[in-house]
Motif scaffolding. Structure first.
Motif, PDB file in Angstrom:
ATOM      1  N   PRO A 211       0.916  -1.138   0.080  1.00  0.00           N
ATOM      2  CA  PRO A 211       0.078   0.011   0.175  1.00  0.00           C
ATOM      3  C   PRO A 211       0.850   1.285   0.076  1.00  0.00           C
ATOM      4  O   PRO A 211       2.088   1.186   0.229  1.00  0.00           O
ATOM      5  N   GLU A 212       0.365   2.303  -0.578  1.00  0.00           N
ATOM      6  CA  GLU A 212       1.014   3.654  -0.436  1.00  0.00           C
ATOM      7  C   GLU A 212      -0.247   4.471   0.350  1.00  0.00           C
ATOM      8  O   GLU A 212      -1.404   4.529  -0.019  1.00  0.00           O
ATOM      9  N   GLY A 213       0.290   5.440   1.083  1.00  0.00           N
ATOM     10  CA  GLY A 213      -0.766   6.311   1.790  1.00  0.00           C
ATOM     11  C   GLY A 213      -0.314   6.532   3.140  1.00  0.00           C
ATOM     12  O   GLY A 213       0.661   6.060   3.663  1.00  0.00           O
ATOM     13  N   THR A 214      -1.250   6.800   3.916  1.00  0.00           N
ATOM     14  CA  THR A 214      -1.130   7.325   5.333  1.00  0.00           C
ATOM     15  C   THR A 214      -1.983   6.132   6.251  1.00  0.00           C
ATOM     16  O   THR A 214      -3.251   5.905   5.876  1.00  0.00           O
ATOM     17  N   TYR A 215      -1.248   5.529   7.259  1.00  0.00           N
ATOM     18  CA  TYR A 215      -1.864   4.603   7.843  1.00  0.00           C
ATOM     19  C   TYR A 215      -1.211   4.817   9.358  1.00  0.00           C
ATOM     20  O   TYR A 215      -0.651   5.585   9.770  1.00  0.00           O
ATOM     21  N   ILE A 216      -1.326   3.649  10.376  1.00  0.00           N
ATOM     22  CA  ILE A 216      -1.056   3.840  11.435  1.00  0.00           C
ATOM     23  C   ILE A 216      -0.525   2.224  12.100  1.00  0.00           C
ATOM     24  O   ILE A 216      -1.059   1.244  11.298  1.00  0.00           O
ATOM     25  N   ILE A 217       0.531   2.142  13.099  1.00  0.00           N
ATOM     26  CA  ILE A 217       0.700   0.891  13.511  1.00  0.00           C
ATOM     27  C   ILE A 217      -0.374   0.533  14.290  1.00  0.00           C
ATOM     28  O   ILE A 217      -0.719   1.286  15.321  1.00  0.00           O
ATOM     29  N   ASP A 218      -1.214  -0.564  14.152  1.00  0.00           N
ATOM     30  CA  ASP A 218      -2.428  -1.020  14.701  1.00  0.00           C
ATOM     31  C   ASP A 218      -2.363  -2.393  15.349  1.00  0.00           C
ATOM     32  O   ASP A 218      -3.347  -2.558  16.222  1.00  0.00           O
ATOM     33  N   ARG A 219      -1.155  -2.934  15.373  1.00  0.00           N
ATOM     34  CA  ARG A 219      -1.306  -4.116  16.009  1.00  0.00           C
ATOM     35  C   ARG A 219      -0.013  -4.808  16.054  1.00  0.00           C
ATOM     36  O   ARG A 219       1.206  -4.207  15.133  1.00  0.00           O
TER      37      ARG A 219
ATOM     38  N   SER B 108      -2.269  -0.401   9.352  1.00  0.00           N
ATOM     39  CA  SER B 108      -3.870  -0.345   9.489  1.00  0.00           C
ATOM     40  C   SER B 108      -4.289  -0.419   8.030  1.00  0.00           C
ATOM     41  O   SER B 108      -5.570   0.119   8.006  1.00  0.00           O
ATOM     42  N   TYR B 109      -3.792  -0.741   6.886  1.00  0.00           N
ATOM     43  CA  TYR B 109      -4.478  -1.296   5.645  1.00  0.00           C
ATOM     44  C   TYR B 109      -5.386  -2.451   5.718  1.00  0.00           C
ATOM     45  O   TYR B 109      -5.121  -3.174   6.383  1.00  0.00           O
ATOM     46  N   PRO B 110      -6.586  -2.168   5.204  1.00  0.00           N
ATOM     47  CA  PRO B 110      -7.150  -1.120   4.312  1.00  0.00           C
ATOM     48  C   PRO B 110      -7.739   0.076   5.342  1.00  0.00           C
ATOM     49  O   PRO B 110      -8.450  -0.427   6.104  1.00  0.00           O
ATOM     50  N   ASN B 111      -7.745   1.165   4.726  1.00  0.00           N
ATOM     51  CA  ASN B 111      -8.657   2.140   5.358  1.00  0.00           C
ATOM     52  C   ASN B 111      -9.883   2.362   4.810  1.00  0.00           C
ATOM     53  O   ASN B 111     -10.000   1.769   3.799  1.00  0.00           O
ATOM     54  N   ASP B 112     -10.691   3.051   4.906  1.00  0.00           N
ATOM     55  CA  ASP B 112     -11.760   3.193   4.489  1.00  0.00           C
ATOM     56  C   ASP B 112     -12.027   3.660   3.155  1.00  0.00           C
ATOM     57  O   ASP B 112     -12.635   2.982   2.161  1.00  0.00           O
ATOM     58  N   ARG B 113     -11.137   4.512   2.632  1.00  0.00           N
ATOM     59  CA  ARG B 113     -10.867   4.746   0.971  1.00  0.00           C
ATOM     60  C   ARG B 113     -10.399   3.412   0.356  1.00  0.00           C
ATOM     61  O   ARG B 113     -10.845   3.483  -0.602  1.00  0.00           O
ATOM     62  N   ASP B 114      -9.485   2.661   1.047  1.00  0.00           N
ATOM     63  CA  ASP B 114      -9.003   1.730   0.271  1.00  0.00           C
ATOM     64  C   ASP B 114     -10.209   0.672  -0.059  1.00  0.00           C
ATOM     65  O   ASP B 114     -10.191  -0.095  -1.109  1.00  0.00           O
ATOM     66  N   ARG B 115     -10.996   0.553   1.115  1.00  0.00           N
ATOM     67  CA  ARG B 115     -12.325  -0.518   1.219  1.00  0.00           C
ATOM     68  C   ARG B 115     -13.233   0.012   0.001  1.00  0.00           C
ATOM     69  O   ARG B 115     -13.705  -0.832  -0.627  1.00  0.00           O
TER      70      ARG B 115
ATOM     71  N   VAL C 258      13.819  -6.136  12.449  1.00  0.00           N
ATOM     72  CA  VAL C 258      12.617  -5.741  12.755  1.00  0.00           C
ATOM     73  C   VAL C 258      12.604  -5.934  14.622  1.00  0.00           C
ATOM     74  O   VAL C 258      11.607  -5.364  15.037  1.00  0.00           O
ATOM     75  N   GLU C 259      13.442  -6.597  15.366  1.00  0.00           N
ATOM     76  CA  GLU C 259      13.506  -6.609  16.592  1.00  0.00           C
ATOM     77  C   GLU C 259      13.884  -5.056  17.129  1.00  0.00           C
ATOM     78  O   GLU C 259      13.160  -4.663  18.168  1.00  0.00           O
ATOM     79  N   GLU C 260      14.708  -4.227  16.277  1.00  0.00           N
ATOM     80  CA  GLU C 260      14.857  -2.981  16.673  1.00  0.00           C
ATOM     81  C   GLU C 260      13.423  -2.054  16.628  1.00  0.00           C
ATOM     82  O   GLU C 260      13.197  -1.465  17.455  1.00  0.00           O
ATOM     83  N   ILE C 261      12.972  -2.274  15.413  1.00  0.00           N
ATOM     84  CA  ILE C 261      11.609  -1.704  15.021  1.00  0.00           C
ATOM     85  C   ILE C 261      10.670  -1.969  16.017  1.00  0.00           C
ATOM     86  O   ILE C 261       9.805  -0.998  16.619  1.00  0.00           O
ATOM     87  N   TYR C 262      10.402  -3.177  16.352  1.00  0.00           N
ATOM     88  CA  TYR C 262       9.469  -3.734  17.230  1.00  0.00           C
ATOM     89  C   TYR C 262       9.464  -2.989  18.687  1.00  0.00           C
ATOM     90  O   TYR C 262       8.722  -2.417  19.230  1.00  0.00           O
ATOM     91  N   ALA C 263      10.751  -2.896  19.132  1.00  0.00           N
ATOM     92  CA  ALA C 263      11.063  -2.193  20.365  1.00  0.00           C
ATOM     93  C   ALA C 263      10.881  -0.556  20.469  1.00  0.00           C
ATOM     94  O   ALA C 263      10.130  -0.076  21.111  1.00  0.00           O
ATOM     95  N   MET C 264      11.246  -0.130  19.018  1.00  0.00           N
ATOM     96  CA  MET C 264      11.095   1.493  19.142  1.00  0.00           C
ATOM     97  C   MET C 264       9.710   1.938  18.631  1.00  0.00           C
ATOM     98  O   MET C 264       9.388   2.967  19.054  1.00  0.00           O
ATOM     99  N   VAL C 265       8.901   1.237  18.010  1.00  0.00           N
ATOM    100  CA  VAL C 265       7.668   1.807  17.595  1.00  0.00           C
ATOM    101  C   VAL C 265       6.495   1.643  18.361  1.00  0.00           C
ATOM    102  O   VAL C 265       6.231   0.204  18.891  1.00  0.00           O
ATOM    103  N   GLY C 266       5.873   2.479  18.482  1.00  0.00           N
ATOM    104  CA  GLY C 266       4.684   2.159  19.669  1.00  0.00           C
ATOM    105  C   GLY C 266       3.270   1.965  18.799  1.00  0.00           C
ATOM    106  O   GLY C 266       3.264   2.388  17.368  1.00  0.00           O
ATOM    107  N   ASP C 267       2.095   1.447  19.327  1.00  0.00           N
ATOM    108  CA  ASP C 267       1.004   1.382  18.713  1.00  0.00           C
ATOM    109  C   ASP C 267       0.712   2.898  18.216  1.00  0.00           C
ATOM    110  O   ASP C 267       0.888   3.796  19.007  1.00  0.00           O
ATOM    111  N   TYR C 268      -0.082   3.071  17.327  1.00  0.00           N
ATOM    112  CA  TYR C 268      -0.798   4.249  16.684  1.00  0.00           C
ATOM    113  C   TYR C 268       0.108   5.068  16.172  1.00  0.00           C
ATOM    114  O   TYR C 268       0.032   6.514  15.788  1.00  0.00           O
ATOM    115  N   THR C 269       1.538   4.749  16.009  1.00  0.00           N
ATOM    116  CA  THR C 269       2.385   5.644  15.317  1.00  0.00           C
ATOM    117  C   THR C 269       1.922   5.702  13.648  1.00  0.00           C
ATOM    118  O   THR C 269       1.832   4.819  13.133  1.00  0.00           O
ATOM    119  N   PRO C 270       2.016   7.100  13.156  1.00  0.00           N
ATOM    120  CA  PRO C 270       1.772   7.135  11.984  1.00  0.00           C
ATOM    121  C   PRO C 270       2.716   6.484  10.901  1.00  0.00           C
ATOM    122  O   PRO C 270       3.876   6.691  11.239  1.00  0.00           O
TER     123      PRO C 270
END
Length: 164
Positions: free
Chosen positions: A77-85, A99-106, A147-159
């Motif tokens: 996907p291309e666009g704006t999403y969030i880390i949701d899980r 968070s793909y798909p968003n409302d527009r993608d659907r 991905v271990e670094e990313i998993y530790a550094m990035v919180g949920d809801y990060t754009p």
């Protein structure tokens, strides 16, 4: 003593990982306020404000050009999403969900009588695809160490901003 729902949800992955025996990295640096991924350059940045904290090369879906529109198209996907899980027991080492798909993608997919797909993650790389280019079904793949670094550094809801 009360535990609010958000704190519980943010702590749950660490608890699950502890139960699985996997030791997760911890991170105490500046907060990651956004993720920028540039598909053409195959470069992802973890940002604090406008300062890059870390950068990573990555692999894409097996059809790397263009925005993901339909299930099975192999596009990222291309666009704006969030880390949701997050998934500490991922088949791809560790993963954080986008968070793909968003409302527009659907809406776009439905207007074409198709499904948009889903389950888009930033994840690690199994050994059987090391060295292959653009092998995912639409995800962003980095090395397992990254991905271990990313998993530790990035919180949920990060754009997450994914650009062509």
């Amino acid at each position: 003593m009360t535990i609010d729902r958000r704190k519980f949800l943010l702590a749950a992955p660490a608890l699950l990982a502890a139960c699985s025996g996997r030791q997760l990295l911890s991170y105490n640096g500046p907060k990651v306020t956004s993720i920028m991924a540039f598909k053409q350059q195959r470069k992802m940045y973890l940002l604090h404000g406008n300062k890059a904290l870390k950068s990573y090369p990555f692999q894409l879906g097996f059809t790397p050009v263009g925005h993901k529109q339909f299930e099975g198209d192999g596009k990222t996907p291309e666009g704006t999403y969030i880390i949701d899980r997050r998934n500490p027991n991922s088949s791809y080492h560790l993963s954080v969900g986008i968070s793909y798909p968003n409302d527009r993608d659907r809406a776009f997919a439905e207007a074409h009588g198709k499904r948009p797909g889903g389950d888009i993650f930033i994840h690690g790389t199994p050994s059987d695809v090391l060295g292959k280019k653009d092998w995912t079904a639409g995800c962003i793949a980095v090395t397992n160490e990254e991905v271990e670094e990313i998993y530790a550094m990035v919180g949920d809801y990060t754009p997450v901003f994914v650009k062509a």
